[in-house]
Structures are given as C-alpha cells and as structure tokens.
Design an enzyme around this catalytic site. Structure first.
Site, mmCIF file in Angstrom:
data_model
loop_
_atom_site.group_PDB
_atom_site.id
_atom_site.type_symbol
_atom_site.label_atom_id
_atom_site.label_comp_id
_atom_site.label_asym_id
_atom_site.label_seq_id
_atom_site.Cartn_x
_atom_site.Cartn_y
_atom_site.Cartn_z
ATOM 1 C CG ASP A 236 -2.115 0.961 1.064
ATOM 2 O OD1 ASP A 236 -3.093 0.644 0.371
ATOM 3 O OD2 ASP A 236 -2.029 2.066 1.626
ATOM 4 C CE1 TYR A 382 -5.432 6.967 -0.494
ATOM 5 C CE2 TYR A 382 -5.138 7.506 1.825
ATOM 6 C CZ TYR A 382 -5.280 6.571 0.823
ATOM 7 O OH TYR A 382 -5.274 5.229 1.138
ATOM 8 C CG HIS A 439 -4.428 -3.923 -0.205
ATOM 9 N ND1 HIS A 439 -3.660 -3.489 -1.268
ATOM 10 C CD2 HIS A 439 -4.452 -2.886 0.677
ATOM 11 C CE1 HIS A 439 -3.248 -2.244 -1.045
ATOM 12 N NE2 HIS A 439 -3.712 -1.867 0.126
#
Length: 468
Positions: A236, A382, A439
């Site tokens: 990630d 982000y 993930h």
C-alpha cells in the site's frame, strides 16, 4: 500540378506530425535524473527558529485510561439509526448495516471487556518514540536474539504499512523475521514505524508532506537508530514510500521488496495498454494473465473501488470530521475496506473478515485509528500525493539502482509486469506470483510474505550485490 502540391503538403504535414509525436513520446518516456531533495525540512509545530532538536529515544507503552474505554462503550451503546440494506443486497452498496450492527455489538460487549488483554498484546512488542524533523515518530523496534546473531545473517529492515492499516498488521509477521528458529539463513532487526499522521506518530503541521517527505523521515529514523544501510518491505502506501526512499536515497538501501508493485509513468501506462493485446508475450506463464490484464477491466475495477481515494485526495478534512466524530462511522468506513480486500469469492460473505483476517486483529487496527484520532491526518496524505509539488518530482520516471523484489498476490490491486517494472528498477532481482492472497498480505498470510521476502534477501548480498 496542384494535386502534387497538395499531396506534398499532406506528406509534409504528416511527417511533421509524426516527427513531433516522436519527440513528445521520447520526452515523456525517457528516464529522468534524480531530483535534488531537501532531507531536513522541519514539519513540527511553530517556527523552526524556536525549535530545539531532541535526539533522545524514549520507550513507548500503550496505556489507555479506563475512562477513555468507558466513553467509547457509551458511544457504542447509543441507539444506532442505521438504514436497512435493500432486499437481496449484501455488501454491494457498501458495508452492510446488519453486519455493522453485529460488529458494533461485539466491539462493545466482548472486545472492550477484554481491553486489558488487547493492550497487553499491543505492548508485547517493544516500541519507542523519537523526534525526527520536528515530529515525534512512534515505531516498533524488535532486535534479534544473541542466538540468532550467532546462527544467521542479520540485516536491518524498515517495515512500512499503509492505509487503512497500521503497525498492528505486522504482529504475526515480525516474530517470523526476528526469531532464530525460522528456517532461513536470515534474521532481521525490525523497525516498523507508524507513518507520519498515523497511529501514535505526530502529523505534519503544514501542507506538502507527501510520500517523498515521508520517505525522508523514515530514512532519517533509520539513520538515527544507526542503520546506514537497510532493507525495505512495504505494501500500500508503504510500497510507494519504499520506492521513493530507494529512489531518493539508494545509498542507504540494500534492497526493496514490495507486495504492491505499481508504476504510473507514461511508458508503464503505454506498455500496459500494448500488453493487453499480447499478454502472454510478457509474462512467465499464461496462468498469470489475470493478475494484469485486460488492463481496461483492471482500470474499471479500480474506478469502482476508489471512491474513498477521491474524497480523501480532495476533501480529507470533510470525511475526517465525520469519522472522528463517530466510532460507528469510523468502523463502517474502515471495515468496508477490509471486506473488499478479502477476495472476490468472499466479498459478499458476512463472515469474510473473520475468515480472512480474524475479528480481533481488525478491531485492534480500528482501535489504533480511534484512540489516536488520526482519521483526518491519515486521509490528508492522499491529497498531498496528488498535489502539483509531488507530481512535479515524477519519481516514477527516475530509475533506482537498488535491487528490487516484487510479490504479487492474486486479489490485490493490479500490479505491473516485470517488463514495466524494469523501467524503474533495472536491478529487478526477484519476481513472484501467488494465486491467492489480497491487499493486507502481512495480516492475511504472514508466512507466505515471509517466505517471499527471505527468498528475495537470499538473492542479495550484504551490500546489495547478488549472491553467486
């Protein structure tokens, strides 16, 4: 005669168009030099002129006041005003509210009643804090035993998590890395930090703290601990941060291992499109085609599952206010990601999270975000990584000489092929495909990740040289 002139003009225009296209293509796809990057930017509160550096290392132990647990129980005991799911709908519209009610009930009535046990688990691995660039950074630091030092090659390892994960993902993975009893020739002195703005690490106090800045802080943490050269493993955000660190500071990295091998350079995108038409030409086996292609389907899947990305990359404080104000809202938001990251066969199953990750582990991770009130600061990361300042660095186009290893788990985000990856990492040393896993590999299947990581290390010498 006029026809010849017109034809000549058309040919000339076509030639000019092709020539210009070639120049643009070459300019967009050629590797870029490593940018100059400041490695001591101050990110703490106030003015740097008033800042007094503190290089000391302090032990950290989680000690949550009982009053805080009692407050959470009261919050969870309120009557929930949830909207019932549509007839015949499980998790297609988001996290199912029937399932959410069950999670909340368990969280309140079972999990919190044994909080002392959960806190003891958190404290079972040694943790510390130290100030880096004005920020107090929390990190796990597990050293190997004396017996392991005698029997094995010991390397320092920087272990990096992402969102919506935390260092809690690594609690089954770390003992495999540090113990002398593992079946490999290697043991690792593990440093697993809470990312800046995540968990018990401070958040930056001003805009601009992107993945390159995060990589710098993580590198400086390793230097503080005396590790001038070290391995990196990440998924990630941890994968992207690790890539940035291996690019900006290759002299400090023995090898970089990723379980989310992504690359967004223009050349990688063009190769992905081209590869969709001839996939088997660029893969070691036809059984791995579904990991990458068809690229259009992968992009569509990404679009369908990236709503959270868009809001966090544009208005993180808006979603952050909602999440920090409601533990149930926080649970719904984070649990939905874990539900999605099981596998396609389980995504509509009410028992998927328990089956794949274990309920206690996922609630532990949720508690990290709740106790540290870090939903907003984690979401801001982000926005910083779609900013012009970060995009202008174009680090995906800067080659790194660092040996790289890639583990591709079947149900993770679509990764790039070796053909694409070598544009960024010419020294791609290890590449592996798994037909299972998703993930959160360190949490879901730590043994498989451990085996792949140590296989990569086995191909690397102490100073990044391939073993003969």
């Amino acid at each position: 005669m006029k026809c010849l002139i017109v034809f000549g003009l058309i040919v000339a225009l076509f030639g000019a168009f092709v020539g210009y296209g070639y120049v643009v293509f070459t300019d967009l796809t050629k590797p870029l030099p490593k940018p100059e990057f400041k490695d001591d930017t101050y990110w703490g509160p106030g003015d740097v002129k008033d800042f007094m550096p503190d290089n000391k290392i302090y032990e950290f132990k989680l000690q949550v006041p009982q009053s805080e647990i009692d407050d959470l129980r009261k919050e969870l005991n309120r009557t929930l005003r949830l909207t019932e799911p549509l007839d015949g709908i499980a998790f297609e519209y988001g996290f199912n509210t029937y399932a959410l009610q069950q999670f909340v009930d368990y969280w309140r009535d079972n999990y919190l009643t044994k909080w002392d046990e959960r806190q003891e688990l958190f404290n079972s691995i040694k943790q510390y804090k130290t100030e880096i660039q004005g920020l107090n950074i929390h990190y796990i630091h597990e050293k190997v035993s004396e017996e392991a030092k005698e029997k094995k090659h010991v390397y320092p390892l920087l272990l990096l998590h992402g969102w919506p994960g935390s260092v809690r993902e690594f609690y089954d993975f770390i003992p495999m890395l540090t113990k002398h009893s593992n079946i490999t020739d290697y043991a690792f002195e593990v440093v697993a930090p809470s990312l800046v703005g995540y968990g018990w690490s401070d958040a930056a106090t001003r805009p601009g703290f992107n993945a390159a800045e995060m990589a710098t802080v993580m590198r400086n943490l390793m230097l503080r601990l005396g590790h001038k050269k070290f391995f990196i493993q990440g998924g990630d955000w941890g994968s992207i941060i690790g890539s940035n660190l291996a690019t900006l500071y290759p002299e400090n990295v023995i090898g970089y291992h990723s379980n989310m091998c992504v690359l967004h350079s223009p050349l990688a995108i063009l190769k992905g499109i081209y590869g969709s038409f001839f996939p088997e030409k660029y893969l070691p086996s036809r059984f791995f085609v579904d990991h990458h292609f068809p690229v259009w389907d992968k992009w569509l899947d990404l679009l369908k599952e990236s709503g959270y990305f868009h809001i966090q990359a544009t208005k993180p404080d808006t979603i952050g206010a909602a999440l920090t104000s409601s533990p149930v809202g926080l649970a719904s938001y984070i649990l939905e990601k874990f539900q999605t990251c099981t596998n396609p066969g389980l995504q509509q199953d009410f028992g998927a999270i328990v089956t794949v990750f274990g309920l206690e582990a996922v609630l532990d991770n949720l508690m990290v975000y709740y106790l540290t009130n870090s939903a907003t600061t984690a979401a801001r990361f982000y926005l910083e990584n779609v900013s012009k300042a970060y995009r202008d660095l174009q680090l995906d186009r800067v080659q790194s000489p660092v040996p790289m290893g890639c583990a591709r788990f079947r149900f993770d985000l679509a990764s790039v092929t070796d053909w694409q990856l070598r544009d960024k990492f010419p020294n791609l040393t290890h590449s592996m495909y798994f037909q299972q896993g998703s993930h959160f590999a360190a949490l879901e299947m730590p043994a498989m990740l451990f085996n792949d990581f140590t296989a990569f290390v086995g191909k690397i010498g102490l100073h990044g040289e391939k073993r003969k």
